[in-house]
Design a protein around this motif. Structure first.
Motif, short mmCIF file in Angstrom:
data_model
loop_
_atom_site.label_atom_id
_atom_site.label_comp_id
_atom_site.label_asym_id
_atom_site.label_seq_id
_atom_site.Cartn_x
_atom_site.Cartn_y
_atom_site.Cartn_z
N SER A 166 111.66 6.17 -84.35
CA SER A 166 110.41 6.62 -83.74
C SER A 166 110.59 7.11 -82.30
O SER A 166 109.70 7.75 -81.75
CB SER A 166 109.34 5.53 -83.80
OG SER A 166 109.65 4.42 -82.98
N TRP A 182 105.97 7.84 -89.21
CA TRP A 182 106.66 6.82 -88.41
C TRP A 182 106.41 5.46 -89.03
O TRP A 182 105.29 4.96 -89.02
CB TRP A 182 106.18 6.85 -86.96
CG TRP A 182 106.32 8.17 -86.27
CD1 TRP A 182 105.31 8.94 -85.77
CD2 TRP A 182 107.53 8.90 -86.00
NE1 TRP A 182 105.83 10.09 -85.20
CE2 TRP A 182 107.19 10.09 -85.33
CE3 TRP A 182 108.88 8.65 -86.25
CZ2 TRP A 182 108.13 11.04 -84.91
CZ3 TRP A 182 109.82 9.59 -85.84
CH2 TRP A 182 109.45 10.76 -85.18
N PRO A 196 106.84 1.97 -86.06
CA PRO A 196 107.24 2.56 -84.78
C PRO A 196 107.22 1.52 -83.66
O PRO A 196 106.52 0.51 -83.75
CB PRO A 196 106.15 3.62 -84.55
CG PRO A 196 104.96 3.09 -85.27
CD PRO A 196 105.52 2.42 -86.51
#
Length: 197
Positions: A91, A106, A109
């Motif tokens: 990320s 993501w 993340p």
């Protein structure tokens, strides 16, 4: 070999512990592949290094490692706007997505790092954030403030595992896969339905 659309490509960026074929990434990549995207897995050039880096050095390190792979993908698929699929350490490439106007998925993340959050705040293309309430790097309120595309799983940790029997964590994997499929169909490639298998 499945048919691919020259306008669809994806780069799969792993976390710091496992490679690009870990289950969360594998299912996200399969969702892209089923929608006729050419999928390229990426591996870190020095996989042990991120664990020894000062947290403030992780962003520049990821940027330096991922940029050449993204450039190669852009040369191979010049008609495509690549989708980034990243897990945790991956990320940190949110800065690349922001700079290049790329959509992204993501998974877990690092929402506690300003580098990642700044990249997410600057993104103009749609992105999906997936995390769990037991992950110390996840912030559900922040995630929902950054994008309308979120999946938050109660009790899930940084690996998206939940307490109890393994079937419960496998069910979470199914939830994540469905969230990715819905995101791709609704926000990234709305005119491209999955290829029949």
């Amino acid at each position: 070999m499945e048919a691919t659309d020259p306008a669809r490509a994806a780069l799969v960026i792993p976390g710091g512990m496992f490679g690009p074929h870990a289950p969360l990434l594998m299912y996200a990549a399969e969702a892209a592949r089923a929608r006729a995207a050419s999928v390229r897995p990426f591996s870190w050039s020095r996989p042990d290094e991120p664990r020894h880096l000062d947290p403030s050095a992780r962003g520049p390190w990821v940027l330096a490692d991922v940029t050449p792979a993204l450039d190669r993908l852009a040369r191979e698929w010049p008609a495509a706007t690549p989708l980034l699929i990243g897990k945790s350490l991956g990320s940190y490439a949110s800065v690349l997505a922001a700079d290049r106007g790329l959509p992204a998925v993501w998974l877990t993340p690092v929402l506690t790092d300003p580098w990642v959050v700044d990249g997410l705040r600057r993104m103009t293309a749609p992105f999906l954030l997936v995390g769990g309430t037991a992950d110390r790097m996840w912030d559900g309120d922040l995630a929902r403030g950054l994008t309308p595309h979120t999946l938050e799983v109660e009790g899930a940790d940084h690996g998206m595992h939940v307490p109890g029997r393994l079937a419960s964590s496998a069910a979470v994997l199914g939830q994540v896969a469905t969230a990715v499929e819905d995101f791709l169909d609704e926000a990234v490639w709305p005119s491209q339905r999955p290829v029949a298998r």
